[in-house]
Design a protein around this motif. Sequence first.
Motif, mmCIF file in Angstrom:
data_model
loop_
_atom_site.group_PDB
_atom_site.id
_atom_site.type_symbol
_atom_site.label_atom_id
_atom_site.label_comp_id
_atom_site.label_asym_id
_atom_site.label_seq_id
_atom_site.Cartn_x
_atom_site.Cartn_y
_atom_site.Cartn_z
ATOM 1 N N ASP A 1 0.859 -1.188 0.000
ATOM 2 C CA ASP A 1 0.000 0.000 0.000
ATOM 3 C C ASP A 1 0.894 1.236 0.000
ATOM 4 O O ASP A 1 1.690 1.435 0.904
ATOM 5 C CB ASP A 1 -0.911 0.025 1.232
ATOM 6 C CG ASP A 1 -1.947 -1.087 1.202
ATOM 7 O OD1 ASP A 1 -2.478 -1.373 0.115
ATOM 8 O OD2 ASP A 1 -2.210 -1.678 2.265
ATOM 9 N N ALA A 2 0.805 2.035 -1.026
ATOM 10 C CA ALA A 2 1.564 3.284 -1.176
ATOM 11 C C ALA A 2 3.071 3.087 -1.305
ATOM 12 O O ALA A 2 3.834 4.007 -1.069
ATOM 13 C CB ALA A 2 1.258 4.239 -0.021
ATOM 14 N N SER B 1 -1.211 -6.100 0.369
ATOM 15 C CA SER B 1 -1.970 -4.856 0.505
ATOM 16 C C SER B 1 -3.405 -5.175 0.898
ATOM 17 O O SER B 1 -3.806 -6.329 0.931
ATOM 18 C CB SER B 1 -1.965 -4.061 -0.803
ATOM 19 O OG SER B 1 -2.845 -4.639 -1.734
ATOM 20 N N ASP B 2 -4.156 -4.112 1.149
ATOM 21 C CA ASP B 2 -5.575 -4.313 1.452
ATOM 22 C C ASP B 2 -6.443 -4.068 0.222
ATOM 23 O O ASP B 2 -7.624 -3.807 0.324
ATOM 24 C CB ASP B 2 -6.023 -3.469 2.645
ATOM 25 C CG ASP B 2 -5.910 -1.976 2.407
ATOM 26 O OD1 ASP B 2 -5.638 -1.555 1.268
ATOM 27 O OD2 ASP B 2 -6.106 -1.220 3.375
ATOM 28 N N ASP C 1 0.723 -5.577 7.675
ATOM 29 C CA ASP C 1 1.911 -5.733 8.512
ATOM 30 C C ASP C 1 1.874 -7.074 9.236
ATOM 31 O O ASP C 1 2.883 -7.784 9.303
ATOM 32 C CB ASP C 1 1.992 -4.613 9.548
ATOM 33 C CG ASP C 1 2.101 -3.234 8.921
ATOM 34 O OD1 ASP C 1 2.271 -3.138 7.686
ATOM 35 O OD2 ASP C 1 2.011 -2.251 9.664
ATOM 36 N N ASP C 2 0.720 -7.408 9.804
ATOM 37 C CA ASP C 2 0.589 -8.672 10.528
ATOM 38 C C ASP C 2 0.831 -9.863 9.604
ATOM 39 O O ASP C 2 1.520 -10.813 9.986
ATOM 40 C CB ASP C 2 -0.794 -8.789 11.183
ATOM 41 C CG ASP C 2 -0.983 -7.815 12.337
ATOM 42 O OD1 ASP C 2 0.024 -7.277 12.859
ATOM 43 O OD2 ASP C 2 -2.150 -7.575 12.714
ATOM 44 N N TRP C 3 0.298 -9.798 8.385
ATOM 45 C CA TRP C 3 0.482 -10.911 7.445
ATOM 46 C C TRP C 3 1.967 -11.085 7.121
ATOM 47 O O TRP C 3 2.486 -12.199 7.135
ATOM 48 C CB TRP C 3 -0.334 -10.679 6.175
ATOM 49 C CG TRP C 3 -0.406 -11.914 5.329
ATOM 50 C CD1 TRP C 3 -1.401 -12.842 5.321
ATOM 51 C CD2 TRP C 3 0.580 -12.383 4.394
ATOM 52 N NE1 TRP C 3 -1.094 -13.854 4.436
ATOM 53 C CE2 TRP C 3 0.114 -13.599 3.857
ATOM 54 C CE3 TRP C 3 1.807 -11.905 3.959
ATOM 55 C CZ2 TRP C 3 0.820 -14.337 2.913
ATOM 56 C CZ3 TRP C 3 2.528 -12.634 3.009
ATOM 57 C CH2 TRP C 3 2.024 -13.833 2.506
ATOM 58 N N ILE C 4 2.631 -9.972 6.833
ATOM 59 C CA ILE C 4 4.054 -10.046 6.501
ATOM 60 C C ILE C 4 4.838 -10.607 7.688
ATOM 61 O O ILE C 4 5.654 -11.522 7.533
ATOM 62 C CB ILE C 4 4.603 -8.669 6.075
ATOM 63 C CG1 ILE C 4 3.991 -8.254 4.724
ATOM 64 C CG2 ILE C 4 6.135 -8.684 5.997
ATOM 65 C CD1 ILE C 4 4.263 -6.811 4.325
ATOM 66 N N ASP D 1 7.232 1.284 7.352
ATOM 67 C CA ASP D 1 6.630 1.088 8.664
ATOM 68 C C ASP D 1 7.681 0.584 9.662
ATOM 69 O O ASP D 1 8.147 -0.551 9.564
ATOM 70 C CB ASP D 1 5.474 0.087 8.535
ATOM 71 C CG ASP D 1 4.674 -0.021 9.800
ATOM 72 O OD1 ASP D 1 5.131 -0.742 10.703
ATOM 73 O OD2 ASP D 1 3.604 0.604 9.891
ATOM 74 N N ILE D 2 8.025 1.401 10.629
ATOM 75 C CA ILE D 2 9.085 1.072 11.579
ATOM 76 C C ILE D 2 8.713 -0.114 12.474
ATOM 77 O O ILE D 2 9.537 -1.024 12.650
ATOM 78 C CB ILE D 2 9.497 2.318 12.393
ATOM 79 C CG1 ILE D 2 10.063 3.384 11.436
ATOM 80 C CG2 ILE D 2 10.528 1.961 13.464
ATOM 81 C CD1 ILE D 2 10.230 4.754 12.048
#
Length: 151
Positions: free
Chosen positions: A9-10, A32-33, A57-60, A74-75
Amino acid sequence: MTSLYVDADACPVKDETMKVAGRHGLKTILVSDGGLRPSRDPMVQTVVVARGADAADDWIAEHIGPGDICITNDIPLAARCLKSGAQALKPNGDAFSEDGIGMALATRELMQGLRDSGQITGGPRPFSKADRSAFLNALEVAVQKAKRGKA
């Protein structure tokens, strides 16, 4: 085998990631969503997760492992990837590291507080050609490192 996970996403460097992955014969997973067009390349997997603040993020974080590489701004996700033994790169080519992730998380919290209080109202600088070039170089280095088993 090393896989490339993209917080898609982005993400401004999806095409560059797939180009490097193709050159090395690596699987790329775009997470992505929604809103991504699936690739015809059999080495590119598109994963669509439910809409939610941290669903991609959770999936990754649940699927990435040692030797893999995550592309994200995303940190907290980068911290989770590093904890799994993976590498994490920003789209501008900056690498997240075990030594620097604690400071990055603390800075993120500080900046969020300043934004929430209205003390900072601007966003990041625009993504540039130099950022794109730095990313390509950094991803190549990260892939070579992963192939040597030093991720």
